[in-house]
Design an enzyme around this catalytic site. Sequence first.
Site, mmCIF file in Angstrom:
data_model
loop_
_atom_site.group_PDB
_atom_site.id
_atom_site.type_symbol
_atom_site.label_atom_id
_atom_site.label_comp_id
_atom_site.label_asym_id
_atom_site.label_seq_id
_atom_site.Cartn_x
_atom_site.Cartn_y
_atom_site.Cartn_z
ATOM 1 C CB VAL A 67 -9.122 -0.157 -4.316
ATOM 2 C CG1 VAL A 67 -10.218 -0.279 -5.351
ATOM 3 C CG2 VAL A 67 -7.990 0.714 -4.868
ATOM 4 C CD GLU A 68 -3.805 -1.411 -2.449
ATOM 5 O OE1 GLU A 68 -3.106 -0.612 -1.809
ATOM 6 O OE2 GLU A 68 -3.360 -2.087 -3.386
ATOM 7 N N GLY A 69 -8.601 -0.029 1.234
ATOM 8 C CA GLY A 69 -8.979 0.746 2.415
ATOM 9 C C GLY A 69 -9.576 2.066 1.978
ATOM 10 N NE ARG A 122 -2.753 0.608 3.400
ATOM 11 C CZ ARG A 122 -3.578 0.690 4.435
ATOM 12 N NH1 ARG A 122 -4.861 0.879 4.225
ATOM 13 N NH2 ARG A 122 -3.134 0.555 5.663
#
Length: 838
Positions: free
Chosen positions: A505-507, A383
Amino acid sequence: MTSLILAIIAIVGVGLVAYFELGLVAAAIVLAVVGALELFGVFGAEATLCSWVWFVLAAPFALLAITPLRRALVTSTIFKIYKKITPKMSDTEKTALDAGTVSWDGEVFSGKPNWDKLMEIPNSKSLSEKEQAFLDGPVNEACQIADNEWEVAHQRADLSPEAWKFLGDNKFFGLIIPDDEGGNKMSARAQTAILQRLSTHTILNVTVGVPNSLGPGELIHNYGTKEQKEYYLPRLADGREIPCFALTGPRAGSDATSLPDNGVICKGKHPVTGEEVLGFNANFEKRYITLSPVATVVGLAIHLFDPEKLLGDDYDLGITCALLPRTTEGLSIGTRHYPIGAPFMNGPLRGKDVFIPLDWIIGGQDMIGHGWRMLVECLSVGRCITLPSGAAGSSRYALAASGAYARVRRQFNVPVAEMEGVQEALARIAGNHYLCDAGVSVTAGLIDQGHKPSVPSAILKYHLTEAARDVANDAMDIHGGKGICQGPKNYLSFGYSSVPVAITVEGANILTRCLMIFGQGAMRCHPYVLAELNAGQEDNLAKFDKALFGHFGFIFRNTARSFVGQLTKGLFTSSPFSGTSAKYGRFVNRYSSTLALMTDACMLSMGGELKFRELISGRLGDILSNLYLMTMVLKRYEDGNKVKGEEALLDYTCAVLACRVETAVDEVLKNMPNRLLARVVRVFAMPCGKTAQMPGDKLVRELATAVSTESDLRTELLKGAALAGTEDDNMILQYNALIRDAAKAKPIYQKVGRAFKKGEIDAINLHIEDQITAANKAGIISQEDADFMLAFEKKVLDIVNVDEHPFDSLAKDPSLVHYNQAQDDKNFLDHQKEAFSG
């Protein structure tokens, strides 16, 4: 008067003890000395009862310095209360907190940053020969192969077969896989440089970025069995296997640990050998899975249960990660989602009674139940790189285009780059790009040092994707109609419309800001909170005592340092910087203490409720984030070439961040529920109010001019862009050439304009081309200048023009084409006749 003087001496003395962390004994000595001074009339006054007050105040400090006595009389009581009011930490929370490492982010939180740790981070622009060659060779070629983004995103909704093959042949999917395992291992700094360049095309960036982020490749490399590594890693690296990782589902998005997908331990037939083996029967439904429509191997996160106790006494075995070939019976893949703006491969997958043998678990049977730890540890690295690199790359592309377009696009007889409203947007784009490039590149250096920066990963994910969103908005505003008409000539539309993908996305960004940044930061970066929590969980009084009184000292130290730092603007603090950077180094020093003080004040007043007070938590996270990002900008500047204009860009970017820090501090103090405590804290945290100022107009104009002309700063900022090819097939090269020509055209424009205003050119010649021709005939400009200007205007008009499409070419369903030009013309004429008859 004497007592007042002695009181001041005592306060200053104890303040210095706290400031320099001299400890309890030193505080007791200061108070005792003050008492002695008054007792013996050193200042000429007779001894009074007040002298004994100082000794009474000194006694607790002295007694608390005796560890066994302190534990028995004080700590034990506090410890009992603490254990009652502190909720037990879940395994999921503990795993998330234990994942990753604390590095420079801990220094920012410490109240007293050790700048040596920042300066030890490797130069973010330093790449090996192999990495630089890959960047200048295959990466540039990949950008050229996928150059027609209109065709890729609108007509095909996929990369071409040639592009897929090229990526596989050159091992783009193996950037995190070691060479000796069949990969093409790159440093984190190289990965971010590669992904920044590929982000010229969103689909290209995603297609390469995802397999090198949270995916089976990294999980297999870190946790896989020998057999899994030997089989899958070479095949993943060269594209023979296309991976996806299935975590998110309809009922498990941001709350990923709540996934209802389950597997039940049982015996079944091995899909390959046909033998009866232990495995689990899985049922799952996943969505938003990038690359799933084309994946040949699926990484699956699933919650395992063992009701028949075939593996032991545990019923709930926890989240586990497994590998499934696409052909696995019961696994359903085939449809796809259509992500907004950039239709990269993304889709759902489902499984009904899928038997998965235990040897398909990543790491084998020993890794059952370790799936969540595996995921959060890998995500703390991935991330930091994939989405932040996309933000840095896309903002660089927007900077290149917007600066040049604003210089050659003229309105009111001047380039729009000379209009202050446009200049404000150009300066914002430049500052946001510098911030993105600094954040991702310097943090990549931390990863190359061996860190897994979980808190910085959340900071970069939120703030850099938000910065990219601001850049996209400003770029569209500068381009106007050019930006909103889709077609091959529009180089902004797909990046602009796909911004929400990175935000989501990704949190999701709201979750990341309000819960993750400060929620993890307060626990991981604070030097004592996690130690206290662990001591409570372990019921260890000695550890709790050490952490608790270390915490008390931390509070007193930061109270003193914050107050002195704010009054003096950090004058007595040091950093390794000079010039403009030194000012912002001192800013970080003083607000680091302020952040630590406010964190403890909020935790004291709200306790466990703080994690539910998302507005306050989000603002505290903003303070931490913007201080961290300011240090990234300072480091990037120190590592860079420091070209003309770059110090101005540093000043602009850091000034904006400083204002954000002070705004967040002020808003936290305004909204703390304990108003008395908030007023007390404000005295020490912000005694002079807000002192930071947004960049002035002169600085804005300077930056806007630099990024819209052929300047050293523009050249430096575009170094990471895809600059291969020619002006015919590379928009940035074409614009750079136009900028050079614009400088030559400027005095000619002025000559022609003056002549037109004076009437020396026939007023009927309103088109600039006609004015140029007339000015040449009138002898105002030379034939050479006229030829140059006509050619230049042709190029500019080609840039400014937008695409035109036959109506039926845009209809996905031919049955929807109902427009008939001839019939419409006839209807119009009939209407006109009727309207004007009689």
